[in-house]
Design an enzyme around this catalytic site. Structure first.
Site, mmCIF file in Angstrom:
data_model
loop_
_atom_site.group_PDB
_atom_site.id
_atom_site.type_symbol
_atom_site.label_atom_id
_atom_site.label_comp_id
_atom_site.label_asym_id
_atom_site.label_seq_id
_atom_site.Cartn_x
_atom_site.Cartn_y
_atom_site.Cartn_z
ATOM 1 N N ALA A 114 -19.891 -0.680 16.873
ATOM 2 C CA ALA A 114 -20.574 -1.962 16.638
ATOM 3 C C ALA A 114 -20.920 -2.180 15.270
ATOM 4 C CB ALA A 114 -21.713 -2.476 17.712
ATOM 5 N N ALA A 116 -23.343 -4.843 12.573
ATOM 6 C CA ALA A 116 -23.978 -6.137 12.521
ATOM 7 C C ALA A 116 -24.536 -6.452 11.212
ATOM 8 C CB ALA A 116 -25.113 -6.436 13.547
ATOM 9 N N SER A 117 -25.432 -7.227 10.794
ATOM 10 C CA SER A 117 -25.874 -7.480 9.454
ATOM 11 C C SER A 117 -26.787 -6.453 8.757
ATOM 12 C CB SER A 117 -26.790 -8.744 9.615
ATOM 13 O OG SER A 117 -25.984 -10.234 9.657
ATOM 14 N N GLN A 120 -24.998 -0.715 11.640
ATOM 15 C CA GLN A 120 -23.729 -0.510 12.597
ATOM 16 C C GLN A 120 -24.079 0.974 13.407
ATOM 17 O OE1 GLN A 120 -20.807 -0.098 9.423
ATOM 18 N NE2 GLN A 120 -20.663 2.240 9.578
ATOM 19 N N VAL A 121 -23.222 0.919 14.504
ATOM 20 C CA VAL A 121 -23.563 2.027 15.541
ATOM 21 C C VAL A 121 -22.551 3.129 15.734
ATOM 22 C CG1 VAL A 121 -24.354 2.436 18.108
ATOM 23 C CG2 VAL A 121 -25.215 0.636 16.689
ATOM 24 N N LYS A 135 -27.503 4.725 15.519
ATOM 25 C CA LYS A 135 -27.553 3.363 14.683
ATOM 26 C C LYS A 135 -28.003 3.578 13.280
ATOM 27 C CE LYS A 135 -30.093 -1.077 15.391
ATOM 28 N NZ LYS A 135 -31.005 -1.818 16.180
ATOM 29 N N ASP A 278 -35.269 -10.467 24.935
ATOM 30 C CA ASP A 278 -33.870 -11.010 24.687
ATOM 31 C C ASP A 278 -33.094 -10.447 25.831
ATOM 32 O OD1 ASP A 278 -31.836 -12.195 23.367
ATOM 33 O OD2 ASP A 278 -31.676 -10.702 21.842
#
Length: 464
Positions: A114, A116-117, A120-121, A135, A278
């Protein structure tokens, strides 16, 4: 000089994007601004800007006290998918951050699972055989975030001057800045996961967080148990495609999962005062052992004892149609603001509750919500339009509850209202019993007993 040039180019990009967005959405036309089409335009603009602007959009999705519900609904689906950075660089950062403890990692997969901004993982395997998710924070993300936040602060002040909103955007940005700094600190996220796990064990509903490897974590690295399974977004896809064979194969039961989620959100928040804020379907993974594992603890919520009691009172009064009492409980949660038009607000709220009670006998919770409308969102909208500022903790709870509602409708639309009411009653009893030792003392026990006797007399004798 190169860094300064980058900052200037970024400022130009942001200014251009927001200028074009303003021309398209026409926020000065207040009666036509809060539309689905404008919500989509705003979401796409934030996705193009990336970085903290995506995070701001995700936060605003939790703030129906500031933006219209139609914007909240659209921003909640903001995508934070960006190209991954170089895997060699990721490995270098990992080695620098972990130092000698890096030797505990046996295998490190170069392609991230994954991206993201902010991070990353990567999947990895430890020497002891454990499979983990690592992460890794993006390089230079901190300076980029600080630069974007400075631009955001300026734009927020400009927005407040030009449009004079009831709740100032600059206050929201200030809150967001604090939230973002927390989200960049993986030591804090690790702590959130462990705290949630302790609470989840007390609830005992088969929901938990991933195991955290603190010795392999820093403020920029978070190493967790790799959770294998299907996230609820995938499972909802199976349900919508009527893929009963797949659901049976993985052993998923929509009713059981729904009841677990209801119990979790109610008991973690109302009894223990700490909850995952969330619970998006992509943040919940169903495992082969039948567990539901929450991931991504960047947003959590907490409620004080007073908040928990008032919130339960609000819901209990709501479920029996006590409009004025439930509104009073909600206003107390918001600090008892003085409203010049309180009579008008009460009248509109009574209509909402009347519509809610007219549909309370519906066969299912979903049918009731379709007929009456989303009571929580409409209530928040009513208060927002009349200048009531809701505390962040309360907004996060409402949004979390609304998200779980969405999961209920997708996973088990047959759920009945009495099942939901039963859980509220159970949690109310647990909450009161938990508070009794602190509430009863020699000083006030006589008053408590006399109050109970007085209440019984009024109901059993005086009204006979």
């Amino acid at each position: 000089r190169n860094q300064q040039r980058k900052r200037h180019m970024r400022a130009l990009q942001i200014t251009k994007e927001l200028f074009l967005l303003t021309l398209k959405t026409k926020p000065w036309k207040k009666d036509r601004f809060a539309t689905k089409s404008n919500a989509v335009l705003i979401k796409k603009a934030l996705e193009r800007l990336g970085s903290v602007f995506i995070k701001l959009g995700q936060m605003l999705a939790l703030r129906p006290d500031f933006i219209p519900p139609v914007f909240c609904d659209e921003l909640y689906s903001l995508l934070d998918n960006v190209p991954s950075f170089d895997s060699t660089l990721a490995s270098t950062i990992l080695k620098q951050e972990l130092g000698d403890t890096y030797s505990k990692i046996l295998e490190f997969q170069s392609i991230p699972v994954a991206s993201a901004s902010f991070a990353q993982v990567h999947k990895a395997k430890l020497k002891n055989g454990d499979v983990v998710a690592v992460k890794i924070q993006r390089p230079e993300v901190y300076s980029l975030v600080q630069n974007d936040l400075a631009i955001m602060r300026f734009l927020a002040k400009l927005f407040d001057v030009l449009f004079r909103p009831t709740n100032k955007l600059s206050n929201i940005v200030e809150e967001f800045e604090s939230w973002t700094q927390d989200e960049l600190d993986y030591v804090l996220e690790a702590s959130n996961i462990e705290k949630f796990d302790k609470v989840a064990k007390l609830v005992g509903d088969g929901i938990r967080g991933p195991k955290v490897y603190k010795e392999l974590s820093t403020s920029k690295i978070l190493t967790m148990e790799f959770i294998d399974g299907y996230n609820l977004t995938q499972i909802i896809g199976f349900i919508r495609n009527k893929d009963a064979k797949k659901l049976k194969q993985i052993g998923f039961n929509g009713k059981e999962a729904t009841l677990k989620l209801i119990r979790n959100i109610l008991e973690t928040s109302h009894v223990h005062g700490f909850f995952h804020a969330d619970p998006h379907p992509a943040n919940i993974i169903y495992t082969s052992d039948g567990e539901l594992v929450f991931i991504d603890f960047g947003i959590v919520g907490s409620l004080s004892k007073k908040d928990r009691i008032l919130m339960l009172r609000y819901f209990r009064e709501l479920l029996v149609g006590k409009a004025d009492e439930s509104l009073d409980s909600l206003l107390k949660l918001c600090g008892e603001p003085v409203l010049m038009n309180i009579g008008e607000v009460r009248l509109k709220y009574r209509i909402l509750i009347h519509n809610f009670m007219e549909t309370i006998e519906a066969k299912t919770y979903l049918e009731q919500q379709i007929k009456s409308g989303p009571i929580l969102a409409e209530t928040v909208n009513l208060l927002q339009n009349n200048g009531v500022k809701m505390p962040v903790s309360i907004v996060r709870y409402f949004k979390s509850f609304e998200t779980v509602e969405g999961l209920i409708f997708a996973l088990y639309p047959e759920l009945q209202i009495k099942d939901m009411a039963k859980e509220f009653r159970r949690v109310s009893i647990v909450n009161i019993v938990d508070a009794i030792p602190a509430a009863i003392s020699e000083k006030n026990i006589n008053n408590i007993v006399l109050s109970v006797i007085d209440s019984l007399e009024k109901n059993l004798v005086l009204n006979d």
